[in-house]
Design an enzyme around this catalytic site. Structure first.
Site, PDB file in Angstrom:
ATOM      1  N   HIS A  57      29.885  21.586  18.805  1.00 57.72           N
ATOM      2  CA  HIS A  57      29.643  21.869  20.226  1.00 57.72           C
ATOM      3  C   HIS A  57      29.072  23.271  20.327  1.00 57.72           C
ATOM      4  O   HIS A  57      28.458  23.424  21.409  1.00 57.72           O
ATOM      5  CB  HIS A  57      31.374  22.084  20.494  1.00 57.72           C
ATOM      6  CG  HIS A  57      32.258  21.062  20.863  1.00 57.72           C
ATOM      7  ND1 HIS A  57      31.904  20.340  21.814  1.00 57.72           N
ATOM      8  CD2 HIS A  57      33.393  20.682  20.155  1.00 57.72           C
ATOM      9  CE1 HIS A  57      32.686  19.427  21.958  1.00 57.72           C
ATOM     10  NE2 HIS A  57      33.680  19.384  21.053  1.00 57.72           N
ATOM     11  N   HIS A  91      32.590  19.852  13.489  1.00 50.40           N
ATOM     12  CA  HIS A  91      32.805  19.503  14.943  1.00 50.40           C
ATOM     13  C   HIS A  91      32.737  20.668  15.972  1.00 50.40           C
ATOM     14  O   HIS A  91      31.814  20.461  16.773  1.00 50.40           O
ATOM     15  CB  HIS A  91      34.368  18.994  14.900  1.00 50.40           C
ATOM     16  CG  HIS A  91      34.602  18.294  16.404  1.00 50.40           C
ATOM     17  ND1 HIS A  91      34.516  17.072  16.622  1.00 50.40           N
ATOM     18  CD2 HIS A  91      34.984  18.886  17.230  1.00 50.40           C
ATOM     19  CE1 HIS A  91      34.917  16.973  17.895  1.00 50.40           C
ATOM     20  NE2 HIS A  91      35.280  18.053  18.321  1.00 50.40           N
ATOM     21  N   GLU A  92      33.508  21.747  15.701  1.00 54.66           N
ATOM     22  CA  GLU A  92      33.175  22.842  16.528  1.00 54.66           C
ATOM     23  C   GLU A  92      31.696  23.404  16.570  1.00 54.66           C
ATOM     24  O   GLU A  92      31.134  23.861  17.809  1.00 54.66           O
ATOM     25  CB  GLU A  92      34.272  23.803  16.069  1.00 54.66           C
ATOM     26  CG  GLU A  92      35.758  23.313  16.322  1.00 54.66           C
ATOM     27  CD  GLU A  92      35.931  22.698  17.509  1.00 54.66           C
ATOM     28  OE1 GLU A  92      35.458  23.049  18.561  1.00 54.66           O
ATOM     29  OE2 GLU A  92      36.896  21.934  17.626  1.00 54.66           O
ATOM     30  N   GLU A 139      31.029  16.323  23.671  1.00 55.04           N
ATOM     31  CA  GLU A 139      31.776  15.619  22.757  1.00 55.04           C
ATOM     32  C   GLU A 139      30.889  14.942  21.819  1.00 55.04           C
ATOM     33  O   GLU A 139      31.143  14.662  20.467  1.00 55.04           O
ATOM     34  CB  GLU A 139      33.017  14.695  23.065  1.00 55.04           C
ATOM     35  CG  GLU A 139      33.930  14.226  22.073  1.00 55.04           C
ATOM     36  CD  GLU A 139      34.826  15.134  21.523  1.00 55.04           C
ATOM     37  OE1 GLU A 139      34.836  16.567  21.903  1.00 55.04           O
ATOM     38  OE2 GLU A 139      35.450  15.009  20.507  1.00 55.04           O
TER      39      GLU A 139
END
Lengths: 505, 505
Positions: free
Chosen positions: A273, A269-270, A299
């Site tokens: 980003h 997820h990070e 997101e």
């Protein structure tokens, strides 16, 4: 070039870049606060942050800058709809006009109040004592109401706040797409629960030594394309990604010995980003064309890499043997299919950040609806916990046993982030729609993912999403790219395609 | 209190505190740069630093602030020689008058040039190529000459620069005390070399696992009184101590598996700096009474804990068994006396940062004399390496085989730190004089150290040194505290007392 011979456009860009440079210092302080600062340093850090916030706001609403921008906005450069310069001027003008409506007093008051509210929230959550937090929450909503009224525009107060995180998105449209999504999700969740099937989730709670998880985390981040030479991967209590400069974008996740999923999906997820940030145009750093278009679009990239890539069977065909090699004791006897089912376990739960891909958006709906009611005054702060619990019963069929695991679970409102939550759901919608378009243009991606070839997808995203910066709003970008406005269709189709076979629906 | 009813004194203090608050942000950026920043982030970090430097200078020379300060300086508050307010005003006025003489252009030019010079120096040192660094070194000295001339005052140019690091110290006095020191040190070093005795230094180069060294480092830091709850201990290439806020003072050291001394004396040294910072008055944070008096006095505290405590036999009577328990394999067969002799090995060497307590000050003399000559133009940048080597021959009897291990070894000149070096020697002198006074007042400290009781010494230093802040100059503080101006006597006596028996002179 000497300053006197600078064009008006250069002057305006220089001012904007310097403001961004100053703003990037906030990110250094924030990163340090979240990962390295001794707790005793918090009070002084808050003072440093407040000082910077005031200086940044002053620069943003500087009247000379505003006058130059107004002159430019009337000129021929701004009229060019396709040039970088035209897009830059239009975006800067929009930012200025918006910020200039906010009195310095309100900006400072919000900074001060939200610092106090965040520490009150931390305490209230720890002690399960909503009543002690309520007065500060009320003050935050009072100030946000004042902010919304000062900003004006839009059809309702919520429009003004939503625009901070998702420029040009209207509450009405947001509500329509989320309602349509809810109408599909609620029965899908019910069907999954009713199926009686459940993966063996205990696979992921066997012991996973932290240092091996860290090594795996770095491997996964680099596998999907996050560049560690222009960033870092650290440990934190609350996972995040932050950009300290054009070549310094850092991610941080958390590790639990008995929860492999937290680190694995946290890093995907990070790093998602981070890939967006690292893919921005560095020549436009500090200007709109070098910035992410919206939180929703941001997101969408974390969700795309976490869910559409990272929870696909194809990706794990390639990556799971590597996970097994890090944890031979724990995973030698676990098949790819069992692992894949375990990381796609769907079940109604009370905590948003731990929710699966299907139920997640229902958590967002609860917050989206409640914060609108709180902002409009249709719901009082005192009545909010009961309303929260009722919505959990309606949408997820479960009720929090306490406020700590209910309305007190998120930091956002205490930090003044009202209008932020729907961008999480938007991210899921954008991600599905963008991924579908990528497959339309590149061909089906499963084979490439199963071979560990993620570069074509990343290059496509870089060209079509990342390097567009804030040229237009995220909504427009997605519409232009995919040929239709954001809707729930692509996401629902993805979910059905994945979960109907898994749960034999 | 509303701002309109603030007294003039309050207004001035608020401005000064805000400037310090902004300055403390530089320290966050600097700490991050030295310990965590990915190398790719350097260019942007330099821009952030330059922006802050400009903003800070602007605040320091703000004319409204200057006018208020001038008015206060004429008033009754400033005339009170004993009050906090009087001392604060006098110090702030002195700072303002000095900074106001520097044109913004020069400050910016220095910031820019020293950033370039530092990276040129790094490269030149790595490639042993002084010639490639010479043009930038010349530019730095040109700018420092310009700075000294702009500042004026004093009997010579060097006075103006020295004053930045050691306020009110005059070059003439500094030279006199260092010459007297040299006259004693050169024969002492010769006698030690001639003694033929040498400790078994290999004791300290057996294998010492880094993670155990880290644990020992924390233990030693806390043992002497550094508060880790208000700080951190990290790993870095170049050891340092930096204060990010009143309750956030961080130290960083380096570890080598085959050099235990580097970490042990690194941590005692940096924790000594940290103890000074943590002992400052927090109610005066950001104002002169909450700041260290000078770099020399700061260094005196690192040296006091590193050398006068940390290289004493008494201290190791208490601490050495703890070191042994961390490294039973390496040290079980090493006696206290052998360990103590090994950490007090004296021998002429080429590298300042690795020099022992006796020869160290001779390294400083070389630099002190050369930088004066460079500043005055009596020595050219081209001739400096030969002059450097000649002085090493004269003072230490050895000659660097290359510039990398000679004139290129220190970062200081490239960073514009001209006038900084003598504060290292001053630190040694102050430390000996202060420690002798502490023993005069508290009684001999050996027994307390051997029992691990360091608190009385620390409390005495806190009251007599740390909590004095910048009330007066370091030189005056030491003179008042010890009853005599700084001299070489106490240090020479300490060195004789320790080394004559060790080397059987």
């Amino acid at each position: 070039m000497s300053r006197s011979s600078e064009t008006l456009f250069d002057q305006v860009c220089r001012h904007a870049r310097q403001t961004s440079l100053l703003r990037s210092i906030e990110d250094v302080l924030g990163w340090d606060e979240q990962t390295k600062m001794p707790a005793a340093g918090a009070e002084h850090r808050a003072e440093q942050m407040a000082l910077l916030a005031g200086m940044i706001h002053q620069r943003r609403i500087d009247p000379d800058y505003g006058a130059r921008l107004a002159e430019l906005a009337e000129g021929p450069l701004a009229a060019d709809l396709y040039s970088d310069a035209g897009a830059t001027i239009r975006r800067l003008k929009r930012d200025f006009d918006k910020k200039a409506k906010l009195p310095v007093r309100l900006v400072e008051e919000l900074a001060r109040t939200t610092i106090l509210a965040q520490s009150a929230w931390l305490k209230a959550r720890a002690e399960d004592d909503y009543a002690s937090f309520a007065p500060l929450l009320e003050k935050v909503f009072d100030l946000k109401r004042e902010e919304a009224d000062a900003l004006g525009g839009g059809a309702c107060r919520y429009d003004a706040l939503l625009d901070d995180y998702e420029p040009e998105m209207r509450t009405e449209d947001m509500a329509a797409v989320l309602s349509a999504l809810r109408a599909e999700l609620v029965p899908l969740v019910e069907a999954i629960v009713a199926s009686g099937r459940r993966p063996d989730r205990s696979i992921l709670t066997r012991g996973f030594p932290i240092d091996r998880q860290k090594a795996l985390g770095r491997e996964l981040a680099e596998m999907i394309g996050y560049d560690l030479a222009r960033g870092r991967l650290d440990t934190t209590g609350h996972p995040f990604c932050t950009t300290l400069g054009p070549n310094d974008c850092r991610i941080a996740i958390r590790y639990h010995e008995r929860d492999l999923g937290s680190a694995v999906f946290g890093v995907l997820h990070e790093a998602g980003h981070g890939i967006y940030e690292q893919g921005l145009r560095t020549d436009q750093y500090g200007l709109p064309l070098g910035e992410a278009a919206s939180l929703g679009l941001h997101e969408s990239q974390s969700r795309l890499w976490e869910n559409l890539v990272g929870r696909s069977r194809a990706f794990w065909q390639f990556a799971y043997p590597k996970v097994q090699s890090h944890f031979p004791d724990a995973l030698a006897d676990v098949s790819l299919d069992d692992f894949h089912f375990a990381v796609n376990d769907v079940r109604p739960s009370l905590v948003r950040v731990e929710a699966d891909e299907v139920t997640y958006n229902l958590h967002i709906l609860v917050r989206f609806e409640l914060e609108q009611a709180l902002l409009d005054g249709h719901l009082t702060v005192a009545d909010a916990p009961a309303a929260w619990n009722q919505k959990y019963r309606d949408y997820l069929g479960i009720v929090p046993p306490s406020d700590a695991g209910g309305i007190l679970q998120d930091i956002h409102w205490s930090a003044g982030l009202v209008g932020y939550f729907p961008t999480y759901a938007l991210g899921n919608l954008y991600a599905a729609q963008i991924f579908a378009q990528a497959e339309k243009e590149l061909g089906p991606l499963a084979a490439a993912m199963a071979a560990g070839r993620l570069r074509p997808l990343r290059d496509w995203l870089t060209a079509n999403v990342y390097r567009q910066g804030r040229r237009c709003s995220a909504g427009k970008l997605v519409e232009r790219l995919t040929g239709r406005p954001v809707s729930h269709d692509a996401l629902i189709q993805d979910l059905r395609t994945k979960y109907e076979p898994l749960y034999r629906l």
